[in-house]
Design a protein around this motif. Structure first.
Motif, PDB file in Angstrom:
ATOM      1  N   ILE A   1      -7.881  10.459   2.063  1.00 45.86           N
ATOM      2  CA  ILE A   1      -6.756  10.466   1.124  1.00 45.86           C
ATOM      3  C   ILE A   1      -6.874   9.223   0.244  1.00 45.86           C
ATOM      4  O   ILE A   1      -7.086   8.123   0.758  1.00 45.86           O
ATOM      5  N   LYS A   2      -6.710   9.401  -1.052  1.00 47.97           N
ATOM      6  CA  LYS A   2      -6.731   8.278  -1.975  1.00 47.97           C
ATOM      7  C   LYS A   2      -5.368   7.596  -1.997  1.00 47.97           C
ATOM      8  O   LYS A   2      -4.319   8.258  -1.938  1.00 47.97           O
TER       9      LYS A   2
ATOM     10  N   ASN B   1       0.567  14.352   4.646  1.00 55.60           N
ATOM     11  CA  ASN B   1      -0.772  14.604   5.175  1.00 55.60           C
ATOM     12  C   ASN B   1      -1.373  13.394   5.885  1.00 55.60           C
ATOM     13  O   ASN B   1      -2.286  13.544   6.706  1.00 55.60           O
ATOM     14  N   SER B   2      -0.864  12.200   5.590  1.00 58.71           N
ATOM     15  CA  SER B   2      -1.429  10.994   6.222  1.00 58.71           C
ATOM     16  C   SER B   2      -1.226  10.978   7.731  1.00 58.71           C
ATOM     17  O   SER B   2      -1.939  10.270   8.451  1.00 58.71           O
TER      18      SER B   2
ATOM     19  N   ASP C   1      -9.219   3.209  -2.688  1.00 63.77           N
ATOM     20  CA  ASP C   1      -9.862   3.578  -1.425  1.00 63.77           C
ATOM     21  C   ASP C   1      -9.433   2.569  -0.364  1.00 63.77           C
ATOM     22  O   ASP C   1     -10.005   1.500  -0.249  1.00 63.77           O
ATOM     23  N   TYR C   2      -8.406   2.920   0.405  1.00 62.85           N
ATOM     24  CA  TYR C   2      -7.910   1.995   1.430  1.00 62.85           C
ATOM     25  C   TYR C   2      -8.844   1.979   2.634  1.00 62.85           C
ATOM     26  O   TYR C   2      -9.346   3.020   3.073  1.00 62.85           O
TER      27      TYR C   2
ATOM     28  N   LEU D   1       0.842  -1.194   0.000  1.00 62.52           N
ATOM     29  CA  LEU D   1       0.000   0.000   0.000  1.00 62.52           C
ATOM     30  C   LEU D   1       0.881   1.249   0.000  1.00 62.52           C
ATOM     31  O   LEU D   1       2.022   1.219   0.490  1.00 62.52           O
ATOM     32  N   GLY D   2       0.328   2.337  -0.521  1.00 56.53           N
ATOM     33  CA  GLY D   2       1.071   3.585  -0.518  1.00 56.53           C
ATOM     34  C   GLY D   2       0.301   4.691  -1.205  1.00 56.53           C
ATOM     35  O   GLY D   2      -0.855   4.512  -1.614  1.00 56.53           O
TER      36      GLY D   2
END
Length: 348
Positions: free
Chosen positions: A296-297, A76-77, A303-304, A66-67
């Motif tokens: 956040i995409k 921003n995450s 879409d996690y 994932l990333g």
């Protein structure tokens, strides 16, 4: 503008400018590939694995971690309700430290609190959010790249100036080897880990249909805040007994005490792909997650959600400095911290 020193990067390792940190340091993504077509991309913000593409028996290549697509999204995450730490190097101390404090050489140390009353994954601005300098690379067989970060004395209130290096090597056997080393100017505590979320069906899918094996007979017992009690729970007749392959649970956030270096195995029947996690660490903390709360995409507009990926955080036990029965987490001046983990991919 602060230039990043990447003059030693070999021509076979592609360096792409991603953007700039708040202090204007240039952040690059470095991509290297082996002769079998496996490919890994790592950036020097957090020494973070951004993508890991593995060839299948069909000839298709899939991204199994994932990333995000942009540096801005990674930065921003950390404002999400539960930051995911996608692919980052976690330190100085992975996991939780109870009440954000510990004794060392008779002195009580008070760390920054960033998880309620506790310290998690190194504090407010841990290694995952730091700029790492590229100090070496190789481009022969088994290409590698080495990042270094110097954590100043009292960084997040941890004692000692800690010099940390992480070397990523992509072998011709489709292994990603991660080697951490660290030295300190005075006695301190260290517990580093690699925090990638894996999904062998591809990062845009749910993890639900994959199978898991964990080479463990007990887990670290925790309270409701996931702080270790100092005791252990036997996995005999326990839902988290994964001695034989079974489906990944909907929720898991536990530290498994390892029997030997063969920590865990993840299996995708869909892609006929197997991941083996091999480590010299005493434990692996396993976590299913990846939720980005529709804020956040992910890469490729993904879409996690809470079942997007699984982490294999090879490490010492959480809160180890506060439990004499846990493995030693103290790094003394003049000694070296060593940690090696291999993520091996095989077609089955």
């Amino acid at each position: 503008m602060v230039k990043n020193n990447f003059s030693q990067i070999n021509s076979s390792i592609n360096a792409k400018l991603l953007g700039f940190m708040p202090d204007e340091k240039e952040v690059f993504c470095y991509t290297m590939a082996n002769k079998k077509g496996a490919e890994v991309s790592i950036m020097n913000y957090g020494a973070t694995i951004m993508s890991l593409k593995i060839p299948l028996a069909t000839g298709e290549k899939i991204d199994v971690v994932l990333g995000f697509d942009t540096l801005e999204d990674y930065i921003n995450s950390y404002n999400l309700p539960s930051p995911p730490y996608f692919g980052t190097t976690v330190g100085r101390f992975a996991g939780r430290i109870n009440n954000a404090e510990f004794f060392l050489n008779g002195k009580r140390n008070f760390l920054n609190k960033n998880h309620g009353e506790h310290n998690l994954h190194g504090g407010i601005l841990g290694f995952s959010r730091k700029f790492w300098k590229v100090i070496e690379s190789t481009s022969d067989e088994n290409p590698s790249i080495t990042f270094e970060y110097v954590s100043q004395n009292n960084d997040e209130n941890f004692p000692g100036e800690l010099t940390v290096q992480v070397r990523y090597t992509l072998t011709e056997e489709n292994e990603l080897q991660v080697i951490f080393t660290a030295t300190t100017s005075e006695d301190t505590i260290v517990n580093l880990t690699q925090h990638s979320y894996f999904n062998l069906d591809g990062h845009t899918n749910a993890i639900s249909n994959q199978s898991l094996i964990i080479n463990s007979k007990k887990i670290v017992e925790t309270n409701k805040e996931l702080i270790p009690t100092g005791n252990f729970v036997s996995l005999n007749n326990h839902p988290f007994d994964f001695a034989a392959a079974k489906p990944i649970p909907t929720f898991i956030d536990n530290t498994f005490v390892l029997e030997n270096e063969n920590a865990a195995t993840l299996i995708s029947e869909k892609n006929r792909l197997k991941l083996s996690v091999i480590t010299d660490q005493p434990a692996v903390h396993i976590y299913v997650g990846g939720n980005c709360f529709d804020k956040i995409k992910g890469k490729e507009n993904a879409d996690y959600h809470p079942k997007s990926g699984i982490c294999f955080e090879t490490q010492n036990f959480p809160d180890a400095p506060n439990h004499v029965c846990f493995p030693n987490s103290i790094l003394k001046k003049g000694e070296q911290y060593n940690h090696q983990t291999t993520f091996k991919f095989e077609n089955i």
